[in-house]
Design a protein around this motif. Sequence first.
Motif, short mmCIF file in Angstrom:
data_model
loop_
_atom_site.label_atom_id
_atom_site.label_comp_id
_atom_site.label_asym_id
_atom_site.label_seq_id
_atom_site.Cartn_x
_atom_site.Cartn_y
_atom_site.Cartn_z
N THR A 1 -4.21 -8.31 -4.71
CA THR A 1 -4.81 -6.83 -4.06
C THR A 1 -5.90 -6.31 -4.64
O THR A 1 -6.25 -5.23 -4.31
CB THR A 1 -3.48 -6.11 -3.77
OG1 THR A 1 -3.04 -5.75 -5.25
CG2 THR A 1 -2.49 -6.56 -2.89
N ARG A 2 -6.59 -6.83 -5.59
CA ARG A 2 -7.63 -6.63 -6.44
C ARG A 2 -8.98 -7.19 -5.96
O ARG A 2 -9.95 -6.97 -6.56
CB ARG A 2 -7.45 -6.33 -7.89
CG ARG A 2 -6.45 -5.67 -8.39
CD ARG A 2 -6.29 -5.98 -9.93
NE ARG A 2 -7.24 -6.97 -10.63
CZ ARG A 2 -6.73 -7.15 -11.68
NH1 ARG A 2 -5.73 -6.92 -12.36
NH2 ARG A 2 -7.74 -7.90 -12.32
N SER A 3 -8.81 -7.86 -5.02
CA SER A 3 -9.90 -8.97 -4.58
C SER A 3 -10.69 -8.19 -3.52
O SER A 3 -10.62 -7.18 -2.96
CB SER A 3 -9.43 -10.22 -3.84
OG SER A 3 -8.73 -10.16 -2.71
N THR A 4 -12.00 -8.73 -3.43
CA THR A 4 -13.09 -8.10 -2.56
C THR A 4 -12.50 -8.54 -1.10
O THR A 4 -12.47 -7.58 -0.43
CB THR A 4 -14.24 -9.01 -2.80
OG1 THR A 4 -14.75 -8.84 -4.24
CG2 THR A 4 -15.39 -8.40 -2.00
N THR A 5 -12.01 -9.50 -1.02
CA THR A 5 -11.20 -9.92 0.44
C THR A 5 -10.33 -8.83 0.93
O THR A 5 -10.38 -8.39 1.97
CB THR A 5 -10.71 -11.43 0.51
OG1 THR A 5 -11.66 -12.16 0.14
CG2 THR A 5 -10.27 -11.64 1.87
N TRP A 6 -9.31 -8.46 -0.16
CA TRP A 6 -8.25 -7.44 0.34
C TRP A 6 -8.93 -6.33 0.50
O TRP A 6 -8.47 -5.33 1.33
CB TRP A 6 -7.49 -7.25 -1.05
CG TRP A 6 -6.26 -6.39 -0.94
CD1 TRP A 6 -6.30 -4.86 -1.48
CD2 TRP A 6 -5.11 -6.39 -0.14
NE1 TRP A 6 -5.29 -4.48 -0.87
CE2 TRP A 6 -4.47 -5.00 -0.04
CE3 TRP A 6 -4.57 -7.49 0.61
CZ2 TRP A 6 -3.28 -4.83 0.37
CZ3 TRP A 6 -3.17 -7.20 1.46
CH2 TRP A 6 -2.63 -6.00 1.04
N ARG A 7 -9.93 -5.66 -0.28
CA ARG A 7 -10.60 -4.42 -0.06
C ARG A 7 -11.22 -4.36 1.28
O ARG A 7 -11.49 -3.39 1.98
CB ARG A 7 -11.56 -3.99 -1.08
CG ARG A 7 -10.78 -3.76 -2.49
CD ARG A 7 -11.93 -3.11 -3.63
NE ARG A 7 -12.89 -3.99 -3.97
CZ ARG A 7 -12.84 -4.84 -5.00
NH1 ARG A 7 -11.96 -4.66 -6.04
NH2 ARG A 7 -13.83 -5.65 -5.09
N GLY A 8 -11.68 -5.57 1.87
CA GLY A 8 -12.43 -5.50 3.07
C GLY A 8 -11.49 -5.55 4.29
O GLY A 8 -11.90 -5.34 5.47
N LEU A 9 -10.41 -5.69 4.07
CA LEU A 9 -9.22 -5.57 5.35
C LEU A 9 -8.88 -4.22 5.35
O LEU A 9 -8.79 -3.45 4.62
CB LEU A 9 -8.01 -6.47 4.90
CG LEU A 9 -7.98 -7.73 4.56
CD1 LEU A 9 -6.56 -8.51 4.06
CD2 LEU A 9 -8.59 -8.65 5.57
N ASP A 10 -8.67 -3.83 6.90
CA ASP A 10 -8.27 -2.54 7.28
C ASP A 10 -6.73 -2.60 7.13
O ASP A 10 -6.03 -3.52 6.81
CB ASP A 10 -8.46 -2.25 8.68
CG ASP A 10 -7.74 -3.29 9.67
OD1 ASP A 10 -7.05 -3.78 9.48
OD2 ASP A 10 -8.67 -3.30 10.82
N GLU A 11 -5.99 -1.19 7.03
CA GLU A 11 -4.58 -1.20 6.86
C GLU A 11 -3.75 -2.01 7.86
O GLU A 11 -2.86 -2.36 7.49
CB GLU A 11 -4.51 0.45 7.17
CG GLU A 11 -4.99 1.27 6.03
CD GLU A 11 -4.59 1.09 4.67
OE1 GLU A 11 -3.05 0.67 4.47
OE2 GLU A 11 -5.24 1.09 3.86
N ALA B 1 -1.01 -4.78 6.64
CA ALA B 1 0.25 -4.53 6.83
C ALA B 1 0.97 -5.86 7.23
O ALA B 1 2.19 -5.90 7.60
CB ALA B 1 0.46 -3.56 7.84
N ARG B 2 0.13 -6.88 7.62
CA ARG B 2 0.72 -8.18 8.14
C ARG B 2 1.40 -8.94 7.33
O ARG B 2 1.27 -8.72 5.91
CB ARG B 2 -0.29 -9.03 8.79
CG ARG B 2 -1.16 -8.41 10.02
CD ARG B 2 -2.23 -9.15 10.42
NE ARG B 2 -2.07 -10.57 10.63
CZ ARG B 2 -2.64 -11.46 10.63
NH1 ARG B 2 -3.96 -11.74 10.22
NH2 ARG B 2 -2.23 -12.82 10.70
N PRO B 3 2.29 -9.82 7.53
CA PRO B 3 3.08 -10.59 6.24
C PRO B 3 2.53 -11.46 5.45
O PRO B 3 1.19 -11.90 5.96
CB PRO B 3 4.05 -11.37 7.38
CG PRO B 3 4.14 -10.83 8.74
CD PRO B 3 2.67 -10.24 8.99
N ALA B 4 2.80 -11.43 4.54
CA ALA B 4 1.95 -12.15 3.49
C ALA B 4 1.23 -13.65 3.54
O ALA B 4 0.33 -13.88 3.49
CB ALA B 4 2.53 -12.11 2.09
#
Length: 105
Positions: free
Chosen positions: A51-61, A65-68
């Motif tokens: 959850t610290r990745s650039t990819t994660w920061r680029g996702l919307d809420e 919220a989708r399954p991991a």
Amino acid sequence: MHLYGLKNCDTCRKALKALPDATLVDVRSEGVPDAVLEQAYHAFGDQLLNTRSTTWRGLDEEARARPALALLKEHPALMKRPLIQQGSVLHLGWSKETQAALGAV
């Protein structure tokens, strides 16, 4: 031994250098086999998501919220790295504990 990660990831490079018998599987180009991904999720749960990745920061809420498992299949770079498969045993990250378990210290 398979090391699932990214070829440009510094941590993955360090792990690969310390584990000369390991084969790097670039998750962006090759992905992670579903069976390995599911085993890893059962072993590590939400720790598998970086959850610290650039990819994660680029996702919307809504996407977050989708399954991991669904997120990881769609965006393999979201996986914490490296994921090391040694036989049927999985190790996540390149911590001192992982290094000791793999005899890389």
